[in-house]
Design a protein around this motif. Structure first.
Motif, short mmCIF file in Angstrom:
data_model
loop_
_atom_site.label_atom_id
_atom_site.label_comp_id
_atom_site.label_asym_id
_atom_site.label_seq_id
_atom_site.Cartn_x
_atom_site.Cartn_y
_atom_site.Cartn_z
N ALA A 549 77.85 5.61 83.83
CA ALA A 549 76.61 5.47 84.25
C ALA A 549 76.23 6.76 85.27
O ALA A 549 75.03 7.49 85.04
CB ALA A 549 76.39 4.26 85.10
N ILE A 582 71.23 -1.11 86.45
CA ILE A 582 71.04 -1.73 85.10
C ILE A 582 69.50 -2.03 85.21
O ILE A 582 69.02 -2.64 86.07
CB ILE A 582 71.86 -2.96 84.80
CG1 ILE A 582 73.21 -2.52 85.01
CG2 ILE A 582 71.65 -3.56 83.42
CD1 ILE A 582 74.21 -3.72 85.28
N MET A 602 79.83 0.53 72.05
CA MET A 602 80.12 -0.42 71.10
C MET A 602 79.22 -1.83 71.37
O MET A 602 79.34 -2.77 70.71
CB MET A 602 81.62 -0.59 71.15
CG MET A 602 82.43 0.13 70.08
SD MET A 602 82.69 -0.31 68.44
CE MET A 602 83.72 -1.69 68.83
N ALA A 607 81.41 -7.85 77.29
CA ALA A 607 81.75 -8.97 76.59
C ALA A 607 83.15 -9.34 76.86
O ALA A 607 83.49 -10.55 77.00
CB ALA A 607 81.60 -9.05 75.17
P1 ADP Z 1 79.38 0.01 76.04
O1 ADP Z 1 80.00 0.35 77.09
O2 ADP Z 1 79.91 0.42 74.91
O3 ADP Z 1 77.91 0.09 76.07
P2 ADP Z 1 79.67 -2.34 77.64
O4 ADP Z 1 79.75 -3.94 77.28
O5 ADP Z 1 80.74 -1.81 78.38
O6 ADP Z 1 79.49 -1.66 76.14
O7 ADP Z 1 78.43 -2.08 78.48
C1 ADP Z 1 76.93 -2.49 77.96
C2 ADP Z 1 76.06 -2.12 78.60
O8 ADP Z 1 75.83 -2.36 79.80
C3 ADP Z 1 76.03 -0.57 78.84
O9 ADP Z 1 75.51 0.00 77.40
C4 ADP Z 1 74.94 -0.24 79.80
O10 ADP Z 1 73.66 -0.25 79.35
C5 ADP Z 1 75.38 -1.34 80.67
N1 ADP Z 1 76.12 -0.86 81.84
C6 ADP Z 1 77.24 -1.40 82.06
N2 ADP Z 1 77.79 -0.80 83.17
C7 ADP Z 1 76.87 -0.46 83.83
C8 ADP Z 1 76.76 0.20 85.27
N3 ADP Z 1 77.63 0.29 85.90
N4 ADP Z 1 75.59 0.87 85.59
C9 ADP Z 1 74.58 0.74 84.60
N5 ADP Z 1 74.63 0.23 83.33
C10 ADP Z 1 75.74 -0.43 83.09
#
Ligand code: ADP
Length: 646
Positions: A549, A582, A602, A607
């Protein structure tokens, strides 16, 4: 005696013995009883109200005393029947003929005078004599006592009535003994019987019957041996009966007075015999039946008492005694005592057809059928429920094992992808010690080529080489630790240490990405029960997401903070970053599988994180900080009472 047992069971089929011995006279007698009962009932019906004020005096004359068996039972039943049927008030007087106990008739005139005196003021309306001695007494003294009073001679065998001296004022209600039928029944129900012991007393009446019994026993020929104890005292008879040879049966006739003149009143004699005898006891009169007697065809106390009461009521109603002469009553249907049958091993299949089995004690199953059925069904239902629950529990357990295995596999794949992202960092970490090793090795080589190498210096260089090698090995060991495919394993672990290990692992990567990684672990013990590798993966995934991020947003502030806390009964890990945070609309979806905002993402990282946390009975939440950037908070229950290991 009016004893009844609703558990009695009638045997089916025809009774061959009764068919021979109970011919049309007996049947006619029973028909007569029915007619008499009917007529007496009619008499006592509508007129009863008007007649109740009138009183009738009834004299009952006993043969030996009021309590001699079987006549005591007859007397009692006759009184009950009289009370039931009489439309008049009844004044019933009882008198006993003591002289029947011996052949001494000297006291008789005094007894006659006594009765006459009693009768002189208020004459009896009817006299009922019970048993042969009483019948004989009245017949003998008919002209001297109760001369004009109607007389019912009952509970007397037809052979004991002097027909020639019967007056028009006499109504005999007799019975007909059938001893051969009684003996045949013994042989039928106990086919192995070799001898029959006859118990009979020594009063004049009993002596008469001894002769008759012997005559009728002779009719059986050599089918069975008869043993007679009539010259013994009853106490000697008891001794004999306690040690009878096998295959012996006892036929109980009477024991009013024994050979030594001892009188046996009430139930005493039969009870004593039953207590000591080692053979089954049979009889001919159900006045004896009810405890000691096995059974057989017997006179019915209740039938004869009903008939007697009916005859008496008709006479009191004005009918002439000579017009009421019912035929002698034979034996009633055979009846047997179930308890005695069991005692002597008598099979129901040996009983004569038409037999009634009485005093049957229900088995535990019959007695408690409802309770047993209820308990059995409750147990069955409970068993089924327990079975169902155990099955469900097992299914759930299997499903849990299955899901943990899937989770472990998924987590393992996820770790590969996470570690893929760490490759640069790992390479950087390895490069440093490997480069230092090379430089140190070259330096040592050069020094050793010199004329006088400084051995101490070389030794220090070698020590540096060893230290750098260990550092490189440590990096590889940690990498293998994360990548190894371990089964899901719950242990007591120190969460602070778990977090520190992950920080150590990703520090180089953060450094490579120009991100400051701050770690602040609490001094409190954070003992949790869980799988160390999976919890490491949770922290690792969240830190990698935070780095992604920050990198994507190219934020100016590039900082990730990882802290641990003890919050109530939970261990808390907070991971915050200075990235863009987010989108509010995505906050509720970020933990959904395949949710991603990254072009190459992915959408499985969070999850898996949530699944791992929930499998540890914990919670995870995502939020945005007011100062910007995302904040992930994990709470895991503190494990009590165990020391931890990692
Ligand atoms: P991936 O990393 O493959 O996208 P994740 O399940 O780990 O899958 O994360 C899902 C989504 O959550 C990310 O695509 C992102 O949009 C959001 N996300 C996760 N961690 C953060 C963070 N620290 N800051 C902002 N958005 C985040």
């Amino acid at each position: 005696m009016g004893r009844s047992d609703c558990r009695g069971k009638r045997m089916s089929g025809r009774d061959p013995i009764r068919a021979i011995n109970l011919g049309w006279p007996a049947l006619a007698a029973r028909l007569c009883v029915c007619l008499l009962v009917l007529s007496a009932t009619m008499l006592s019906g509508p007129a009863s109200g008007a007649l109740k004020d009138e009183s009738k005096r009834v004299v009952i004359l006993h043969s030996f005393g009021r309590d001699f068996r079987p006549w005591g039972h007859y007397a009692k039943a006759i009184r009950e029947q009289l009370d039931r049927l009489s439309p008049w008030q009844l004044d019933i007087q009882d008198h006993s003929l003591i002289t029947a106990r011996s052949s001494d008739e000297n006291p008789e005139p005094a007894f006659v005078a006594y009765l006459n005196t009693l009768n002189s003021g208020h004459a009896a309306d009817i006299v009922i004599s019970i048993g042969a001695p009483a019948a004989n007494f009245v017949q003998r003294n008919r002209a001297r006592v109760f001369a004009a009073t109607p007389l019912v001679l009952t509970a007397v065998e037809q052979r004991r009535i002097q027909s020639s001296s019967l007056s028009d004022n006499d109504a005999p209600v007799a019975v007909a003994h059938d001893f051969p039928r009684s003996f045949e029944t013994i042989l039928r129900v106990l086919p192995g019987t070799k001898r029959i012991v006859v118990i009979n007393g020594a009063s004049p009446n009993e002596k008469f019957w001894l002769g008759e019994l012997r005559k009728e026993a002779a009719l059986l020929g050599d089918k069975v041996e008869f043993v007679w104890y009539d010259d013994l005292s009853f106490q000697d008879i008891l001794k004999k009966c306690a040690a009878l040879p096998p295959d012996t049966a006892i036929f109980w006739h009477l024991m009013n007075v024994d050979a030594t003149g001892v009188v046996y009143e009430g139930d005493a004699a039969l009870q004593q015999l039953h207590a000591v005898s080692n053979a089954p006891i049979f009889s001919y009169d159900d006045g004896f039946f009810g405890k000691e007697i096995v059974g057989g065809p017997m006179h019915s106390v209740i039938d004869l008492s009903r008939l007697t009461a009916n005859v008496a009521i008709r006479i009191l109603g004005g009918e002439k005694p000579s017009d009421i002469r019912p035929p002698a009553l034979g034996y009633a249907d055979p009846k047997f005592d179930w308890r005695e049958m069991r005692r002597w091993g008598i099979s129901e299949s040996n009983l004569p057809a038409g037999s009634v089995v009485m005093f049957r004690q229900p088995g535990i199953w019959e007695e408690y059928i409802w309770q047993i059925s209820l308990i059995a069904s409750v147990i069955l239902i409970q068993g089924a429920l327990i079975g169902g629950l155990l099955h469900e529990r097992r299914r759930r357990h299997l499903a849990e094992v299955e899901s943990r295995q899937r989770l472990a596999e998924l987590a393992h794949l996820n770790r590969y992808s996470a570690v893929g992202e760490l490759t640069a960092s790992v390479a950087h970490e390895l490069n440093q010690p490997l480069g230092a090793i090379l430089t140190n090795a070259e330096t040592a080589e050069l020094m050793l080529k010199g004329a006088s190498p400084d051995i101490d210096e070389v030794r220090e260089i070698l020590a540096d080489i060893r230290r750098d090698d260990e550092r490189a090995s440590e990096v590889i060991r940690r990498l293998r630790g994360v990548l190894k495919k371990t089964p899901y394993e719950m242990k007591y672990i120190d969460l602070n240490e778990t977090v520190r290990q992950v920080i150590g692992f990703v520090t180089a990567m953060a450094h490579g990405r120009n991100i400051v990684l701050k770690c602040g672990t609490t001094s409190a013990d954070l003992n949790v029960k869980g799988d160390a590798v999976q919890l490491q993966q949770v922290v690792l995934n969240l830190i990698i997401n935070a780095m992604d991020a920050i990198s994507e947003a190219e934020a100016k502030e590039r900082e990730i903070s990882v802290t641990t806390n003890l919050s109530g009964a939970s261990a808390e890990i907070r991971i915050s970053d200075t990235g863009p945070g987010i989108a509010t609309s995505d906050l509720k979806n970020v933990f959904d599988p395949f949710f991603t905002t990254k072009p190459q993402g992915m959408g499985m990282g969070l999850a898996i994180v949530r699944t791992i946390v929930e499998a540890h009975h914990g919670q995870i939440s995502a939020a945005n900080q007011s100062s910007g950037g995302a904040l992930f908070t994990i709470r895991l229950p503190i494990a009590r009472g165990r020391s931890t290991s990692t």
